[in-house]
Design an enzyme around this catalytic site. Sequence first.
Site, short mmCIF file in Angstrom:
data_model
loop_
_atom_site.label_atom_id
_atom_site.label_comp_id
_atom_site.label_asym_id
_atom_site.label_seq_id
_atom_site.Cartn_x
_atom_site.Cartn_y
_atom_site.Cartn_z
N HIS A 58 0.82 -1.21 0.00
CA HIS A 58 0.00 0.00 0.00
C HIS A 58 0.86 1.26 0.00
O HIS A 58 1.27 1.75 1.05
CB HIS A 58 -0.91 -0.02 1.23
CG HIS A 58 -1.97 1.03 1.25
ND1 HIS A 58 -3.14 0.90 1.97
CD2 HIS A 58 -2.05 2.24 0.64
CE1 HIS A 58 -3.88 1.98 1.80
NE2 HIS A 58 -3.24 2.82 1.01
N HIS A 60 1.46 5.28 -2.16
CA HIS A 60 0.98 6.29 -3.11
C HIS A 60 2.20 7.06 -3.63
O HIS A 60 2.72 7.93 -2.93
CB HIS A 60 0.03 7.28 -2.43
CG HIS A 60 -1.19 6.66 -1.83
ND1 HIS A 60 -2.40 6.63 -2.46
CD2 HIS A 60 -1.38 6.03 -0.64
CE1 HIS A 60 -3.30 6.00 -1.69
NE2 HIS A 60 -2.70 5.65 -0.58
N PHE A 61 2.68 6.68 -4.81
CA PHE A 61 3.86 7.36 -5.35
C PHE A 61 3.50 8.54 -6.26
O PHE A 61 4.35 9.12 -6.91
CB PHE A 61 4.77 6.35 -6.07
CG PHE A 61 5.63 5.52 -5.11
CD1 PHE A 61 5.60 5.74 -3.73
CD2 PHE A 61 6.47 4.54 -5.60
CE1 PHE A 61 6.39 5.00 -2.86
CE2 PHE A 61 7.27 3.79 -4.72
CZ PHE A 61 7.23 4.01 -3.36
N HIS A 175 -10.82 0.54 1.50
CA HIS A 175 -10.71 1.58 2.53
C HIS A 175 -12.07 1.62 3.23
O HIS A 175 -13.04 2.10 2.65
CB HIS A 175 -10.37 2.93 1.88
CG HIS A 175 -10.23 4.06 2.85
ND1 HIS A 175 -9.13 4.87 2.90
CD2 HIS A 175 -11.07 4.50 3.83
CE1 HIS A 175 -9.29 5.77 3.87
NE2 HIS A 175 -10.46 5.58 4.43
N HIS A 236 -5.35 -0.48 6.22
CA HIS A 236 -5.08 0.37 7.39
C HIS A 236 -6.08 0.30 8.54
O HIS A 236 -6.74 1.28 8.87
CB HIS A 236 -4.88 1.84 6.99
CG HIS A 236 -5.77 2.33 5.87
ND1 HIS A 236 -7.13 2.17 5.90
CD2 HIS A 236 -5.48 2.95 4.71
CE1 HIS A 236 -7.63 2.69 4.79
NE2 HIS A 236 -6.66 3.16 4.06
N ASP A 307 0.80 2.61 3.68
CA ASP A 307 -0.06 3.69 3.19
C ASP A 307 0.78 4.96 3.02
O ASP A 307 0.36 6.06 3.38
CB ASP A 307 -1.25 3.93 4.13
CG ASP A 307 -2.31 4.81 3.51
OD1 ASP A 307 -2.19 5.14 2.31
OD2 ASP A 307 -3.26 5.20 4.21
N HIS A 311 2.71 14.39 1.18
CA HIS A 311 2.17 15.68 0.72
C HIS A 311 3.24 16.74 0.93
O HIS A 311 4.15 16.55 1.75
CB HIS A 311 0.93 16.06 1.54
CG HIS A 311 -0.24 15.14 1.33
ND1 HIS A 311 -0.99 15.13 0.18
CD2 HIS A 311 -0.77 14.19 2.13
CE1 HIS A 311 -1.94 14.22 0.28
NE2 HIS A 311 -1.83 13.63 1.45
ZN LIG Z 1 -3.88 4.78 1.00
#
Ligand SMILES: [Zn+2]
Length: 439
Positions: A58, A60-61, A175, A236, A307, A311
């Site tokens: 899990h 997020h690239f 999710h 998560h 996860d 940002h």
């Molecule tokens: Zn996520």
Amino acid sequence: VKILLKNGEVASSQGTNKVDVLIEDGKIVKVSDEIEQDGVEVIDCSEKLILPGAIDVHVHFREPGESYKEDWESGSSAAAAGGVTTVFDMPNNKPPIVTLEALEKKREIIKGRSYVNYGLYMGFNGKNLDEVNKAKGIAGVKMYCAHSTGGMGVGEKDIEKLIAGVAEDKHVVVHAEDEACIDKLRKEYLVEFEGREKEIPVSLHSKIRSKECGVKMVEHICELAKKYQQPVHICHVSSEEELDVISRYREFGVTCEVCPHHLSFSVDDYEYYGAFIKMNPPVRDKMDVFGLWKSLKMGMVDVIATDHAPHAIVEKELPGLEPPSGVPGVEMMLPIMLHGVNNDALEIGEVVWLCSENPARLWGLNSKGKVEEGFDADVVVVDMEIERKFDREDVVSKCKWSPYAGGTYQGWPIVTIVGGEVVFRDGKIVGTARGEEVF
Ligand SMILES: [Zn+2]
């Protein structure tokens, strides 16, 4: 390339074993006592542990669309630095990966740029079931039951549509937070802040996205998994209550992950970290953090996943509840777990199971997750003695901050090998971006 890992101890879920490891052409070709071989690069692993590379299911690239937060070079470098050799990337990109066309474009974008192996998820948006079912070679299909980062939340009726109709070969990952439940609490808590939204304390985030809203949706998803005999993976999980529900639905193929941030932070930490620990689902009470560690020990958790959701600092510094949810973590998963081993919270075999063996097993990656003959040479050498403060300057992720910065951890990856080539050594990325898509 031939590499010989000499004098180390190989760790698996069964414990540790003092053997040498010979790597050739991307594979582990020999694991035995005292291997002697000419013409190989010898890496002395005395007093070190040799682990199968971690598999983070899990991350997020952020490509395509938000490469100012992270990109594949930076994200996969962070993974390699943390001993993670395979990542599965989420579909809430800009544009979202909800069509075969978007999926192929994303594949093109990533090709040749990843330092670690990878798989990609497709997203379910309520309308694209056919498209999702047609997709080939994906890590699975992700469904957001509540709006989170990326605005991919699906409505109540559509949740059932996916679980009822998804093709057999697709891994469903969810999710699970209840949108209606969250909306109701949001109204209740925020009414007094009307017209002065910038003054909303960020700690209200945990009250609005309450534990009960999580449990409610986990129960609903589990019931659907049972009804349609469709295995589902819950992302998560942030509380013992959710794990209790999940434990009653194991026989229907319900599995789950826990993230390092829910094992590290509680609502007590908002005062110091502010929105830098704002994520979905949010941090819970201190008792919940203990509960999660206890549950790991009891075998109620299937995998650790990060996860990893970076940002920009300026975004995280926005007032009120404006900062986007999500924290980076891929480079700290293993150090946090190894630190846990050094503090007797877990045994090394449990960490290997949670971070490597079981993710490989659950996702059907039959040649990954173990340091055994015939397996892919995705390996990490760790030094359990090194105790080091993790500073903001150390952060490899492009976002250049981490909620873990400032903390001291004992147990660090020192060499990461992906596909038989050293990609990370002594604090630096040294290899080439030769990570491959794994599905
Ligand atoms: Zn996520």
